[in-house]
Design an enzyme around this catalytic site. Structure first.
Site, mmCIF file in Angstrom:
data_model
loop_
_atom_site.group_PDB
_atom_site.id
_atom_site.type_symbol
_atom_site.label_atom_id
_atom_site.label_comp_id
_atom_site.label_asym_id
_atom_site.label_seq_id
_atom_site.Cartn_x
_atom_site.Cartn_y
_atom_site.Cartn_z
ATOM 1 C CB CYS A 2 -161.075 -31.120 9.889
ATOM 2 S SG CYS A 2 -160.246 -31.489 8.354
ATOM 3 N NE ARG A 27 -160.891 -26.699 14.556
ATOM 4 C CZ ARG A 27 -160.379 -27.510 15.477
ATOM 5 N NH1 ARG A 27 -160.368 -27.142 16.726
ATOM 6 N NH2 ARG A 27 -159.890 -28.670 15.153
ATOM 7 C CD1 TRP A 74 -157.112 -25.723 6.074
ATOM 8 C CD2 TRP A 74 -155.769 -27.285 6.948
ATOM 9 N NE1 TRP A 74 -155.838 -25.243 6.052
ATOM 10 C CE2 TRP A 74 -154.987 -26.173 6.577
ATOM 11 C CE3 TRP A 74 -155.130 -28.377 7.522
ATOM 12 C CZ2 TRP A 74 -153.616 -26.135 6.755
ATOM 13 C CZ3 TRP A 74 -153.761 -28.337 7.696
ATOM 14 C CH2 TRP A 74 -153.018 -27.224 7.317
ATOM 15 C CG ASN A 100 -161.926 -33.087 12.682
ATOM 16 O OD1 ASN A 100 -162.533 -32.898 11.634
ATOM 17 N ND2 ASN A 100 -162.014 -32.278 13.728
ATOM 18 N N GLY A 101 -158.668 -35.779 11.210
ATOM 19 C CA GLY A 101 -157.488 -36.625 11.378
ATOM 20 C C GLY A 101 -157.067 -37.218 10.044
ATOM 21 C CD GLU A 485 -143.804 -15.649 18.810
ATOM 22 O OE1 GLU A 485 -143.416 -16.602 18.111
ATOM 23 O OE2 GLU A 485 -144.988 -15.354 18.961
ATOM 24 C CE LYS A 489 -146.658 -14.627 16.697
ATOM 25 N NZ LYS A 489 -147.259 -15.900 16.899
ATOM 26 C CD GLU A 492 -148.150 -16.824 12.773
ATOM 27 O OE1 GLU A 492 -148.731 -17.840 12.403
ATOM 28 O OE2 GLU A 492 -147.745 -16.673 13.941
ATOM 29 C CG HIS A 508 -120.477 -15.195 10.898
ATOM 30 N ND1 HIS A 508 -119.152 -15.529 10.736
ATOM 31 C CD2 HIS A 508 -120.586 -14.644 12.138
ATOM 32 C CE1 HIS A 508 -118.495 -15.227 11.850
ATOM 33 N NE2 HIS A 508 -119.343 -14.679 12.707
ATOM 34 C CE LYS A 607 -154.910 -20.427 18.375
ATOM 35 N NZ LYS A 607 -153.766 -19.481 18.485
HETATM 36 O O1 M6R Z 1 -150.915 -25.360 19.546
HETATM 37 P P1 M6R Z 1 -149.430 -25.269 19.473
HETATM 38 O O2 M6R Z 1 -148.854 -24.270 20.394
HETATM 39 O O3 M6R Z 1 -148.772 -26.624 19.645
HETATM 40 O O4 M6R Z 1 -149.137 -24.815 17.992
HETATM 41 C C1 M6R Z 1 -147.839 -24.715 17.507
HETATM 42 C C2 M6R Z 1 -147.781 -23.886 16.251
HETATM 43 O O5 M6R Z 1 -148.562 -24.472 15.246
HETATM 44 C C3 M6R Z 1 -148.258 -22.445 16.481
HETATM 45 O O6 M6R Z 1 -147.538 -21.827 17.497
HETATM 46 C C4 M6R Z 1 -148.098 -21.634 15.190
HETATM 47 O O7 M6R Z 1 -146.749 -21.431 14.899
HETATM 48 C C5 M6R Z 1 -148.840 -20.299 15.308
HETATM 49 N N1 M6R Z 1 -149.417 -19.956 14.055
HETATM 50 C C6 M6R Z 1 -147.952 -19.193 15.740
HETATM 51 O O8 M6R Z 1 -148.573 -17.967 15.787
#
Ligand code: M6R
Length: 612
Positions: A2, A27, A74, A100-101, A485, A489, A492, A508, A607
């Site tokens: 949001c 966002r 959201w 928000n929240g 990582e 990436k 996602e 394994h 985000k």
């Molecule tokens: O703002 P933050 O670094 O705490 O966020 C953590 C995760 O939500 C964030 O890294 C998420 O995994 C991203 N989409 C990764 O690209």
């Protein structure tokens, strides 16, 4: 996630609200709306869908107004729908609320309010705030909205940033905040509200960050703040120094590729002030005394998503360099697993946004047990920044793409600097050795640039693997940590299933999935582990998988064993993560591009995850 915006001033409010909402689009959201005072009447326009849909509605119903709030939602409680979109009104329709929240006790509050005759029109937790305000206006606040908001907030449990417009206050906006960010932008004869300063930047750089429990009343001329009891409070004005241009695409098709290309500068900025002009390690203003550092017996690293994977690299690093037991945990697990907190430990939270709900909860849990918390965050003034005991920020600049890239690399920079500094203080590394490694670290931005300059191979790989539905990432040691990582990436952004494994785990289980043409991205830069990784490559190749090998420039024997080779510049083994992450980032971008994905706003993701 949001987003909240608000405006009061002499200008036409609707175009400003729409512009600010667009700046929060990155966002992620499912519906949007505004509430304004039109000739003194509270008017709400909202819709499920995009900001363009809202703008089209507003064109049909032009509103010439100078005060209003807006929201992108959201969905958390209740489906994405127009009734569930914000703003929400109470029974009278004379005030409107954006939030928000999450209001955790909304079920009880709603039941109580319904008993008092309030009729609810949405499934949201937010709507209780509007009804509760009406109730407080009549009972306790004697028609004073500022007081009503203070009283209502005392009944709310959970996290909230709230903004209110009301017919009874045609020249004022009201706000309150707890555990969800809210800033007030200060203009000349006009003021702004936003949940994220990015939305305010084109209008003003002077902002007030609200703290937990702050209640505010905002007029054209100024801002008054109080606590929930009504005692006046003061917050300092912060001048935002980052450039608004830095938050725009700057000629690239997507923020993601722009932000990948910003990695060399992000590293340089994060090193600045921590390495002196002679290129020597100079971490001076950390806020942890040498005695604290010497006494350290345990380090906990807690984070989510990409930040967690940066922490996995940190675990290798701290244990290898400091010989201090280091746990790296996913925040949502850590906070509920009743962790054992030992004396003389340090908890490091890592977060790009500084607002991630689970990480913030872990921070508080550690502090409740008397453990000092050091925050590595990218957003100055964020909740983690404010609540931690010690800050060691990343200076990546605003990261707009939902996928974190430059933030990850700068999170590594901070951890390396901390590890070197701690090691010198504890006598586990000579200053000369630390300075040698810092010297190599200073070369990293140029080396990253070299990799970025060779982007063609990733387009070629993308073309070749467009039909692939599964990807595997393998590596050992620090190469395994970075593979995690890389796989996150890829999944996602491209929506292609990807998994990372420590190469030694192949036999394994995952070896069963290696067959003809399955793409396997193997990183093999750790010299001590190279022979072992090469054996794993041979095992995979024997199953006819398609192997892409990421190796050092000096490697001459890999070509005959694999299908594709990516060579990267030389550096010390320990610094390799800065370089080995760049090829997976580029592969992800170009594969997602070839597949026509919504690169900057991948489906279902936001985000900043400020709810658990
Ligand atoms: O703002 P933050 O670094 O705490 O966020 C953590 C995760 O939500 C964030 O890294 C998420 O995994 C991203 N989409 C990764 O690209």
């Amino acid at each position: 996630m949001c987003g909240i915006v608000g405006y009061i001033g002499p200008r036409s409010a609707v175009p400003i609200l729409i512009d600010k909402l667009r700046r929060l689009e990155y966002r992620g959201y499912d519906s949007a709306g505004v509430a304004v005072l039109e000739h003194g009447t509270c008017t709400v326009v909202k819709t499920v869908g995009k900001i363009n849909d809202l703008a089209a509605l507003l064109e049909q119903h032009p509103l010439d107004v100078n005060i209003g709030v807006g929201h992108t939602r959201w969905a958390t409680h209740g489906q994405p729908s127009t009734p569930n979109a914000h703003p929400h009104t109470g029974n009278s329709g004379k005030l409107a609320v954006v939030h928000n929240g999450i209001i955790e006790n909304y079920v009880e509050l709603r039941r109580e309010l319904e008993g008092q005759g309030h009729v609810f029109r949405s499934q949201t937790d937010t709507e209780v705030i509007a009804h509760l305000l009406e109730e407080k206006l009549d009972n306790g606040a004697e028609g004073d909205l500022y007081r009503a908001l203070q009283l209502a907030a005392q009944d709310l449990e959970g996290a909230y940033a709230v903004a209110v417009v009301a017919e009874s206050c045609p020249d004022r906006l009201h706000v309150v905040r707890k555990d969800s960010p809210l800033v007030i932008g200060l203009g000349e004869g006009e003021n702004f509200i936003a949940s994220d300063p990015t939305a305010i930047l084109p209008y003003t750089r002077r902002v007030l960050y609200l703290e937990n429990g702050d209640v505010g009343v905002i007029t054209r001329e100024g801002v008054a703040l109080s606590d929930l009891q009504g005692n006046p409070i003061h917050r300092d004005v912060t001048e935002i120094t980052w450039d608004v241009g830095a938050a725009e695409k700057g000629g690239y098709d997507h923020y993601m590729i722009k932000e990948i290309h910003e990695i060399p500068d992000a590293i340089r900025h994060t090193l600045r002030g921590r390495v002196n002009s002679d290129g020597k390690l100079a971490v001076t203003d950390l806020g942890l005394s040498d005695d604290d550092i010497r006494a350290l017996k345990r380090i906990y690293i807690v984070a989510c998503g990409t930040s967690y994977y940066a922490g996995v690299v940190g675990k290798y690093l701290f244990e290898r360099i400091l010989r201090v037991p280091t746990e790296c945990d996913i925040a949502s697990e850590f906070r509920y697993r009743d962790p054992i907190f030992e004396p003389d430990s340090l908890l490091i939270v890592i977060s790009q946004s500084g607002e991630t709900a689970d990480t913030l909860a872990a921070l508080r849990e550690a502090q409740r047990h008397g453990v000092k918390v050091l925050a590595i965050v990218n957003v100055i003034g964020s909740s983690m920044y404010r609540e931690s005991d010690v800050n060691f920020p990343t200076w990546a600049g605003p990261e707009i793409c939902v996928a974190s890239t430059k933030a990850y690399v700068t999170q590594l920079v901070c951890q390396y600097l901390l590890a070197f500094h701690f090691a010198v203080v504890r006598g586990q590394m000579t200053k000369e050795e630390a300075d040698r490694l810092v010297g190599l670290l200073l070369q990293v931005p140029g080396q990253v640039q070299q990799i970025l300059d060779g982007e063609d191979i990733y387009r070629e790989l993308a073309e070749n693997f467009m039909e692939s539905r599964d990807f595997f990432f393998l590596g050992r040691g620090l190469d395994a940590a970075v593979s995690l990582e890389g796989a996150l990436k890829l999944k996602e952004i491209s929506y292609v299933h990807a998994e990372a494994y420590a190469a030694g785990e192949l036999k394994h289980g995952p070896l069963a999935l290696m067959w003809t043409d399955v793409p396997v991205f193997v990183t093999a830069t750790q010299l001590e582990l190279y022979d072992k990784t090469l054996s794993n490559i041979k095992e995979v190749k024997a199953r006819r998988a398609d192997v892409i090998a990421l190796v050092r420039q000096s490697n001459t024997d890999i070509d005959e064993h694999v299908d594709w080779v990516i060579r990267i510049p030389e550096t010390d083994d320990i610094l390799m993560p800065f370089l080995t992450i760049i090829p997976p980032y580029l592969l992800t971008y170009w594969l997602s591009y070839a597949l026509g994905r919504e690169i900057d706003q991948p489906r279902n993701l936001a985000k900043s995850v400020t709810v658990e």
